[in-house]
Scaffold this motif. Structure first.
Motif, PDB file in Angstrom:
ATOM      1  N   HIS A   1      -8.117   8.478  -0.188  1.00 20.85           N
ATOM      2  CA  HIS A   1      -6.839   8.048   0.254  1.00 20.85           C
ATOM      3  C   HIS A   1      -6.125   8.935   0.850  1.00 20.85           C
ATOM      4  O   HIS A   1      -5.374   9.854   0.219  1.00 20.85           O
ATOM      5  CB  HIS A   1      -5.816   7.555  -0.867  1.00 20.85           C
ATOM      6  CG  HIS A   1      -6.310   6.026  -1.244  1.00 20.85           C
ATOM      7  ND1 HIS A   1      -6.212   4.797  -0.526  1.00 20.85           N
ATOM      8  CD2 HIS A   1      -7.252   5.626  -2.295  1.00 20.85           C
ATOM      9  CE1 HIS A   1      -6.887   3.748  -1.024  1.00 20.85           C
ATOM     10  NE2 HIS A   1      -7.553   4.325  -2.207  1.00 20.85           N
TER      11      HIS A   1
ATOM     12  N   HIS B   1      -2.179   9.676   0.615  1.00 23.91           N
ATOM     13  CA  HIS B   1      -1.850   9.862  -0.908  1.00 23.91           C
ATOM     14  C   HIS B   1      -1.370  11.331  -0.881  1.00 23.91           C
ATOM     15  O   HIS B   1      -1.910  12.382  -0.431  1.00 23.91           O
ATOM     16  CB  HIS B   1      -3.076   9.956  -1.922  1.00 23.91           C
ATOM     17  CG  HIS B   1      -2.793   9.629  -3.279  1.00 23.91           C
ATOM     18  ND1 HIS B   1      -2.184  10.649  -4.159  1.00 23.91           N
ATOM     19  CD2 HIS B   1      -3.718   9.011  -4.137  1.00 23.91           C
ATOM     20  CE1 HIS B   1      -2.191  10.227  -5.278  1.00 23.91           C
ATOM     21  NE2 HIS B   1      -2.736   9.315  -5.368  1.00 23.91           N
TER      22      HIS B   1
ATOM     23  N   TRP C   1      -8.913  -0.425  -0.108  1.00 25.88           N
ATOM     24  CA  TRP C   1      -8.065   0.233  -1.219  1.00 25.88           C
ATOM     25  C   TRP C   1      -8.853   0.926  -2.325  1.00 25.88           C
ATOM     26  O   TRP C   1      -8.593   1.838  -2.810  1.00 25.88           O
ATOM     27  CB  TRP C   1      -7.298  -1.025  -1.688  1.00 25.88           C
ATOM     28  CG  TRP C   1      -5.945  -0.511  -2.276  1.00 25.88           C
ATOM     29  CD1 TRP C   1      -5.984   0.234  -3.525  1.00 25.88           C
ATOM     30  CD2 TRP C   1      -4.565  -1.133  -2.294  1.00 25.88           C
ATOM     31  NE1 TRP C   1      -4.651   0.434  -3.978  1.00 25.88           N
ATOM     32  CE2 TRP C   1      -3.739  -0.467  -3.096  1.00 25.88           C
ATOM     33  CE3 TRP C   1      -4.209  -2.098  -1.494  1.00 25.88           C
ATOM     34  CZ2 TRP C   1      -2.412  -0.630  -3.121  1.00 25.88           C
ATOM     35  CZ3 TRP C   1      -2.753  -2.169  -1.582  1.00 25.88           C
ATOM     36  CH2 TRP C   1      -1.880  -1.553  -2.204  1.00 25.88           C
ATOM     37  N   ASN C   2     -10.135   0.102  -2.493  1.00 24.12           N
ATOM     38  CA  ASN C   2     -10.749   0.522  -3.590  1.00 24.12           C
ATOM     39  C   ASN C   2     -11.985   1.589  -3.292  1.00 24.12           C
ATOM     40  O   ASN C   2     -12.249   2.455  -3.958  1.00 24.12           O
ATOM     41  CB  ASN C   2     -11.610  -0.484  -3.979  1.00 24.12           C
ATOM     42  CG  ASN C   2     -10.906  -1.642  -4.835  1.00 24.12           C
ATOM     43  OD1 ASN C   2      -9.936  -1.190  -5.418  1.00 24.12           O
ATOM     44  ND2 ASN C   2     -11.221  -2.841  -4.991  1.00 24.12           N
TER      45      ASN C   2
ATOM     46  N   VAL D   1      -8.883  -5.208   3.123  1.00 26.96           N
ATOM     47  CA  VAL D   1      -7.796  -4.422   2.549  1.00 26.96           C
ATOM     48  C   VAL D   1      -8.157  -4.040   1.101  1.00 26.96           C
ATOM     49  O   VAL D   1      -8.169  -3.006   0.872  1.00 26.96           O
ATOM     50  CB  VAL D   1      -6.385  -5.167   2.588  1.00 26.96           C
ATOM     51  CG1 VAL D   1      -5.567  -4.491   1.787  1.00 26.96           C
ATOM     52  CG2 VAL D   1      -5.821  -5.199   4.072  1.00 26.96           C
ATOM     53  N   GLU D   2      -8.659  -4.964   0.360  1.00 32.16           N
ATOM     54  CA  GLU D   2      -9.070  -4.629  -0.956  1.00 32.16           C
ATOM     55  C   GLU D   2     -10.226  -3.660  -0.992  1.00 32.16           C
ATOM     56  O   GLU D   2     -10.274  -2.813  -1.616  1.00 32.16           O
ATOM     57  CB  GLU D   2      -9.451  -5.796  -1.345  1.00 32.16           C
ATOM     58  CG  GLU D   2      -8.898  -6.231  -3.051  1.00 32.16           C
ATOM     59  CD  GLU D   2      -9.444  -7.879  -3.163  1.00 32.16           C
ATOM     60  OE1 GLU D   2     -10.689  -7.999  -3.461  1.00 32.16           O
ATOM     61  OE2 GLU D   2      -8.617  -8.757  -3.425  1.00 32.16           O
TER      62      GLU D   2
ATOM     63  N   THR E   1      -2.692   5.015  -6.877  1.00 39.06           N
ATOM     64  CA  THR E   1      -4.010   4.817  -6.816  1.00 39.06           C
ATOM     65  C   THR E   1      -4.666   5.992  -7.363  1.00 39.06           C
ATOM     66  O   THR E   1      -4.160   7.249  -6.816  1.00 39.06           O
ATOM     67  CB  THR E   1      -4.208   4.316  -5.358  1.00 39.06           C
ATOM     68  OG1 THR E   1      -3.239   3.431  -5.130  1.00 39.06           O
ATOM     69  CG2 THR E   1      -5.659   3.998  -5.107  1.00 39.06           C
TER      70      THR E   1
ATOM     71  N   TYR F   1       0.899  -1.173   0.174  1.00 38.20           N
ATOM     72  CA  TYR F   1      -0.012  -0.163  -0.146  1.00 38.20           C
ATOM     73  C   TYR F   1       0.856   1.309  -0.013  1.00 38.20           C
ATOM     74  O   TYR F   1       0.861   2.131  -0.821  1.00 38.20           O
ATOM     75  CB  TYR F   1      -0.964  -0.114   1.059  1.00 38.20           C
ATOM     76  CG  TYR F   1      -1.958   1.151   1.409  1.00 38.20           C
ATOM     77  CD1 TYR F   1      -2.849   1.522   0.276  1.00 38.20           C
ATOM     78  CD2 TYR F   1      -1.867   2.043   2.396  1.00 38.20           C
ATOM     79  CE1 TYR F   1      -3.790   2.498   0.095  1.00 38.20           C
ATOM     80  CE2 TYR F   1      -2.641   3.316   2.359  1.00 38.20           C
ATOM     81  CZ  TYR F   1      -3.571   3.468   1.317  1.00 38.20           C
ATOM     82  OH  TYR F   1      -4.395   4.444   1.512  1.00 38.20           O
TER      83      TYR F   1
ATOM     84  N   ARG G   1       2.371   1.873  -3.397  1.00 40.18           N
ATOM     85  CA  ARG G   1       1.560   2.093  -4.566  1.00 40.18           C
ATOM     86  C   ARG G   1       0.600   2.993  -4.528  1.00 40.18           C
ATOM     87  O   ARG G   1      -0.295   3.550  -5.208  1.00 40.18           O
ATOM     88  CB  ARG G   1       0.809   0.782  -4.795  1.00 40.18           C
ATOM     89  CG  ARG G   1       1.625  -0.395  -5.191  1.00 40.18           C
ATOM     90  CD  ARG G   1       1.297  -0.818  -6.373  1.00 40.18           C
ATOM     91  NE  ARG G   1       1.792  -2.267  -6.608  1.00 40.18           N
ATOM     92  CZ  ARG G   1       0.950  -3.223  -6.589  1.00 40.18           C
ATOM     93  NH1 ARG G   1      -0.359  -3.428  -6.341  1.00 40.18           N
ATOM     94  NH2 ARG G   1       1.595  -4.645  -6.720  1.00 40.18           N
ATOM     95  N   VAL G   2       0.384   3.618  -3.245  1.00 40.91           N
ATOM     96  CA  VAL G   2      -0.805   4.648  -3.032  1.00 40.91           C
ATOM     97  C   VAL G   2      -0.857   5.747  -3.731  1.00 40.91           C
ATOM     98  O   VAL G   2      -1.656   6.214  -4.395  1.00 40.91           O
ATOM     99  CB  VAL G   2      -1.064   4.866  -1.581  1.00 40.91           C
ATOM    100  CG1 VAL G   2       0.248   5.726  -0.924  1.00 40.91           C
ATOM    101  CG2 VAL G   2      -2.094   5.790  -1.268  1.00 40.91           C
TER     102      VAL G   2
END
Ligand SMILES: *Cc1c(COP(=O)(O)O)cnc(C)c1O
Length: 486
Positions: free
Chosen positions: A78, A81, A73-74, A69-70, A35, A28, A31-32
């Motif tokens: 964020h 971020h 994440w979706n 978590v998925e 996203t 996370y 990669r955040v």
């Protein structure tokens, strides 16, 4: 089935889980930034996901963690971020996350000293350190960790009431012959109105004082309102000074307000929930002149200090009043720590059982140090400056004056550029382009503006430029639509 394995999973499963969690979090963090900062989702979509989970069958731990978590994440904005220019919610510190995990595992009961002497002393140590940063005298600082600024502001209202109305604790507002009144600018956080409501004073008890062109409270109208209310039989008891408003990052003139409070015999509370962190910079300390004379301060470590939510702090110069406000005894409470010259946190807090909030603050501060934090705060202020420059260079007009990295602006190039409809659409376009999360607010209740705040220590010049580019594209798209309509 061994019932001990129902709630505490066996050793190999736990080890796998911890490892999984560590890998997920690392993924996370890495990669955040790729996203999309905000989801595009309906309540139905999320409910459809949750509906099959009816708890009739136990699920596999790893699968369940994966599902959560998925979904997070979706389906979330964020806040970690670097393009999140929002409402003070930061990317969390590594040490803060570690602190939250350890706090959950050891699960200390910080209501009383004798259950958790180390945790209680650590929090007290931090309270004193923060107090001293704000200029409080070391041997007079007291305070409590709170869920956030809202609870801290509520605590301020309650302690100020305790100071002015001895009968309040026992008899409530019923025992008062005069209406207690709170004074704050019309830019102050809504939590004061809520605190007035849930303290039984009613929301009308908050007198919202007008502001000057720079959105700072006007002292003349403040004094006039206090005197008018007193003449009409009201009972003014507290003035709130803002040290970094939520809307526009404005800092009220604290020293002159302290003077008014002292002349009028009123409690002075400073709401420094977000902006207070700038007081840790020697070069900006002057903005907070007078804060050391306040009776209490709200500060949120979960804002500019990037500690995971919730980590609020209430500081006061009046330990005895704080304790008088909350002390209640009950049979099941362990013996008082008073004989030990120690503090039982429950006697000075709204909460009883509560999380060891101080740990994530302690670990973050211990590892960064004040100097580390100063560097981060300076970086964010510099990013705020860059944002102001880039906006001005591209035809946006900035409407708030502050040194803090919070910018309120409108479009100067477009005739519609100051209307709420236009600004709303621009904000929506920017958010859906993924170039940044910004919002629309209103200054002094009637001037709509776009609001962008550098909230994140990860935000760099490239993120600022992407935001300004996204704003430019949104504006262009809107003017194209407008000309097509003609
Ligand atoms: C965020 C904020 C609050 C409320 O704090 P929470 O931690 O969100 O409850 C109060 N005052 C100001 C100025 C704030 O920025």
């Amino acid at each position: 089935m061994d019932i001990r394995k129902i709630l505490e999973l066996d050793h190999p499963t736990r080890v796998d889980l911890w490892q999984d969690c560590a890998e997920i979090l690392e993924r996370y963090f890495a990669r955040v930034h790729e996203t999309s900062v905000a989801p595009d989702v309906t309540p139905e979509e999320i409910r459809a996901r949750l509906k099959p989970l009816d708890f009739s069958q136990p699920l596999d731990p790893q699968e369940t963690v994966k599902l959560v978590v998925e979904s997070l994440w979706n389906y979330q904005v964020h806040t970690p971020h670097p393009k999140y220019f929002g409402l003070f919610n930061p990317a969390p510190t590594t040490m803060g996350i570690v602190g939250d995990v350890i706090a959950a595992a050891f699960n200390p009961q910080v209501a009383t000293w004798n259950h958790s002497p180390f945790a209680v002393e650590l929090e007290q140590h931090l309270i004193r350190s923060f107090g001293v940063q704000f200029g409080y005298e070391l041997d007079r600082v007291e305070g409590t960790f709170t869920s956030g600024g809202t609870e801290a502001n509520h605590t301020a209202i309650l302690t100020a009431l305790e100071r002015s109305f001895v009968e309040f604790a026992k008899e409530g507002t019923r025992g008062l012959t005069r209406q207690p009144l709170v004074y704050a600018s019309n830019q102050s956080h809504h939590s004061f109105v809520r605190a007035a409501r849930i303290s039984g004073l009613g929301s009308d008890a908050v007198r919202q004082i007008e502001v000057d062109d720079n959105l700072r409270i006007r002292l003349g109208p403040l004094i006039e309102q206090i005197e008018r209310d007193r003449a009409a039989g009201g009972a003014p008891f507290v003035i709130v000074a803002n040290a970094g408003t939520t809307n526009a990052g404005v800092i009220d003139p604290i020293a002159p307000i302290a003077e008014v409070a002292s002349q009028q015999g009123l409690w002075l509370h400073v709401d420094a929930a977000w902006g207070g962190a700038a007081a840790f910079l020697p070069e900006l300390k002057y903005l907070f002149d007078g804060i050391e004379r306040s009776d209490s301060i709200t500060f949120d470590a979960h804002k500019w200090l990037s500690v995971p939510m919730g980590a609020g702090i209430y500081l006061t110069h009046h330990p005895e009043i704080l304790r008088k406000t909350f002390r209640i005894t009950a049979e099941y409470m362990p013996a008082d720590a008073a004989e030990l010259d120690a503090v039982d946190p429950y006697v000075q807090s709204i909460q009883w059982s509560r999380r060891f909030i101080g740990l994530k603050v302690f670990l973050s501060l211990a590892v960064a140090g004040w100097e580390g934090y100063r560097q981060v705060i300076r970086h964010q202020i510099a990013m705020g400056e860059l944002l102001r420059q880039e906006l001005q260079a591209t035809g946006w007009k900035i409407l708030n004056r502050t040194r803090l990295p919070l910018v309120c602006f409108v479009d100067q190039q477009n005739p519609e550029g100051r209307t709420e409809a236009f600004l709303d659409t621009v904000a929506r376009e920017v958010v859906s382009s993924g170039k940044g999360w910004i919002s629309v607010t209103r200054l002094d209740k009637n001037r709509p503006v776009l609001r962008a705040c550098v909230t994140n220590f990860r935000t760099g010049p490239e993120d600022i430029r992407a935001l300004v580019q996204g704003l430019g594209e949104a504006r262009k798209k809107l003017s194209n639509h407008a000309s097509e309509d003609l």
